[in-house]
Design an enzyme around this catalytic site. Structure first.
Site, PDB file in Angstrom:
ATOM      1  N   LYS A  26     -36.473 -14.173  34.558  1.00 28.02           N
ATOM      2  CA  LYS A  26     -36.050 -14.369  33.173  1.00 28.02           C
ATOM      3  C   LYS A  26     -35.021 -15.489  33.058  1.00 28.02           C
ATOM      4  CE  LYS A  26     -32.716 -12.021  31.160  1.00 28.02           C
ATOM      5  NZ  LYS A  26     -31.893 -12.982  30.361  1.00 28.02           N
ATOM      6  N   ASN A  27     -34.200 -15.647  34.092  1.00 28.68           N
ATOM      7  CA  ASN A  27     -33.149 -16.663  34.050  1.00 28.68           C
ATOM      8  C   ASN A  27     -33.631 -18.045  34.484  1.00 28.68           C
ATOM      9  OD1 ASN A  27     -31.407 -14.761  33.099  1.00 28.68           O
ATOM     10  ND2 ASN A  27     -30.203 -14.558  34.969  1.00 28.68           N
ATOM     11  N   CYS A 124     -26.720 -10.679  24.677  1.00 29.67           N
ATOM     12  CA  CYS A 124     -26.188  -9.361  25.020  1.00 29.67           C
ATOM     13  C   CYS A 124     -24.688  -9.304  24.781  1.00 29.67           C
ATOM     14  CB  CYS A 124     -26.487  -9.032  26.491  1.00 29.67           C
ATOM     15  SG  CYS A 124     -28.215  -8.635  26.788  1.00 29.67           S
ATOM     16  N   ARG A 129     -19.232 -15.441  25.899  1.00 20.61           N
ATOM     17  CA  ARG A 129     -20.059 -16.523  26.442  1.00 20.61           C
ATOM     18  C   ARG A 129     -19.848 -17.696  25.498  1.00 20.61           C
ATOM     19  NH1 ARG A 129     -25.906 -13.947  28.164  1.00 20.61           N
ATOM     20  NH2 ARG A 129     -25.159 -12.038  29.118  1.00 20.61           N
ATOM     21  N   ASP A 314     -25.470  -8.859  37.244  1.00 18.20           N
ATOM     22  CA  ASP A 314     -26.645  -8.152  36.719  1.00 18.20           C
ATOM     23  C   ASP A 314     -27.132  -7.059  37.663  1.00 18.20           C
ATOM     24  OD1 ASP A 314     -27.929  -9.854  34.217  1.00 18.20           O
ATOM     25  OD2 ASP A 314     -26.756 -11.088  35.576  1.00 18.20           O
ATOM     26  N   ARG A 422     -36.529  -7.887  26.554  1.00 23.09           N
ATOM     27  CA  ARG A 422     -36.022  -9.247  26.763  1.00 23.09           C
ATOM     28  C   ARG A 422     -36.205  -9.686  28.208  1.00 23.09           C
ATOM     29  NH1 ARG A 422     -30.446 -10.355  26.348  1.00 23.09           N
ATOM     30  NH2 ARG A 422     -31.154 -12.434  26.852  1.00 23.09           N
TER      31      ARG A 422
END
Length: 446
Positions: A26-27, A124, A129, A314, A422
């Protein structure tokens, strides 16, 4: 989606056993899709997961005139950016939703069109951020930015220019922003204190395939020599090490045995060391990694999160659920996101004993120690978990709640499961394949 579709009933107490597959990270995948905007030719991206972030970026690319279609193999996308155009502001806002990905469109769109629009951004709720740094970086390249009621308008009156940038913290998002902007900027860009996560290296591989000149030093310095033009790429995305670790923690917490096809040792070595210290077992082959609870007591540990190559933030939340079943006191020091331990309040409601602290319970350098954030935790175990009503707070916290519900006695109602889409492809189907007793109210699964 109706209200009931966003609630999952989880009947706990059954070990998860079987095999699942993880696909591209995903990243990495959404960022590699954005990178295709920089090219003058089509690109092929393989191992693409069917997750919401991918669908958001696909929609935004199509709004800007990029043709996105399935390729020849499952999980392959062909992206053709030869007809890039401006997009309607309202359409951008509607497609972006709560995603923060649009901020990474800035550099490529400034190079291709000379202007860009970025709506208000979400993501999130796990701590700050700051997007202001992204805009500061773009100004250093020569962009002008105007804040309006509906978002930020950016322009590049002339070709963007290379610059020297030092990140105050090795942020993944800021590093991606610099890479995607610098490759077509005039001259050399030197980025120091950069993030060096495996997904960053994979993005650099994508850009190099397109014709970029990027050098990585051992001291977190990345030098990008701008080129006049980039082509397309053909690339298979590296597998999602964060999802793989989530399933590993689920095996541990539920006394299960899960083979994660696609998981790779190299990008997970720090996690694997910690998993073994806790008492988990794993076996690695060419196709993936098997994770299981070998029986006996799990061991308490001291753990500090950090940027790569440290223990990834994570990985922390899913593992904390397993640590509620370990004997003794486990100490967690979260140094990446100041609010990431907020999810533990729901675990306490289920029967866990977790105390949060504002102090740094560890020796690693930390930005939060003198700023009144509850960023350290002491987990006392083992404790029996009981089913509860749970509301998902964020992506990894949400999956952690699923693990807790699966490990608990009784039935839990997990609200907000759409958020898990997501970053976890077909997660409900995977749960069913592993023998989990889950159901959507009024709809059978499996």
């Amino acid at each position: 989606m109706t209200v009931n579709d966003d609630v999952l009933l989880v009947h706990g107490g059954t070990p998860l056993e079987g095999e699942i597959r993880v696909r591209g990270a995903k990243n990495l995948v959404p960022k590699a899709m954005v990178a295709a905007l920089l090219g003058s030719e089509p690109s092929r991206l393989r191992n693409v997961p069917d997750i919401r972030d991918v669908r958001v970026v696909r929609g935004l690319l199509q709004l800007h005139g990029v043709t996105v279609r399935p390729g020849e193999e499952p999980g392959e996308l062909v992206l053709d950016p030869t007809r890039v155009e401006s997009a309607n502001v309202a359409d951008i806002d509607a497609h972006a939703g709560s995603s923060r990905i649009p901020i990474l469109f800035c550099g490529p769109l400034l190079h291709r069109l000379g202007h860009a629009f970025i709506p208000g951004l979400g993501g999130c709720d796990i701590g700050g951020r700051p997007i202001d740094f992204h805009f500061d970086v773009l100004r250093q390249f020569g962009a002008t930015i105007e804040k309006r009621a509906d978002g930020q308008y950016l322009e590049a009156p002339q070709r963007l220019r290379g610059t020297k940038i030092r990140l105050p913290y090795p942020s993944v998002g800021a590093t991606e922003q610099v890479l995607l902007t610098a490759v077509l900027a005039e001259g050399v860009t030197e980025l120091s204190n950069a993030a060096v996560e495996p997904e960053i290296e994979d993005l650099i591989c994508v850009l190099q395939k397109m014709g970029a000149i990027i050098a990585m030093d051992t001291d977190r310095t990345i030098r990008i020599t701008g080129v006049e033009k980039l082509g397309g790429y053909t690339h298979r995305a590296l597998p999602d090490r964060l999802e793989a670790a989530s399933w590993a923690s689920a095996a541990l917490a539920t006394n299960g045995n899960i083979y994660v096809r696609g998981a790779q040792q190299r990008s997970m070595m720090t996690f694997l060391n910690t998993y073994r210290k806790v008492g988990g077992a794993f076996e690695i082959d060419d196709e993936g990694i098997r994770f299981w609870h070998p029986g006996g007591q799990l061991k308490s540990i001291a753990l500090e999160t950090d940027v790569h190559p440290g223990f990834q933030t994570d990985w922390q939340q899913p593992l904390v659920v397993a640590l509620t079943q370990a004997t003794g006191l486990s100490i967690i020091h979260e140094t990446v996101y100041e609010s990431r331990l907020g999810f533990t309040s729901a675990l306490n409601q289920m029967g866990a004993h977790i105390q949060l602290y504002r102090e740094c319970l560890g020796g690693s350098a930390c930005r939060f120690g003198a700023r009144n954030f509850l960023h350290s935790a002491v987990v006392s175990g083992p404790t029996k978990l009981q089913g509860a009503d749970l509301v998902i707070p964020d992506l990894r916290g949400g999956f952690s709640y699923l693990i807790a519900a699966l490990a608990a006695e009784g039935t839990s109602r997990v609200h907000g499961i759409e958020l898990i889409n997501r970053g976890y492809e077909n997660f409900m189907e995977k749960l069913v394949e592993l023998g989990a007793k889950v159901e959507l109210p009024g709809k059978a699964l499996g």
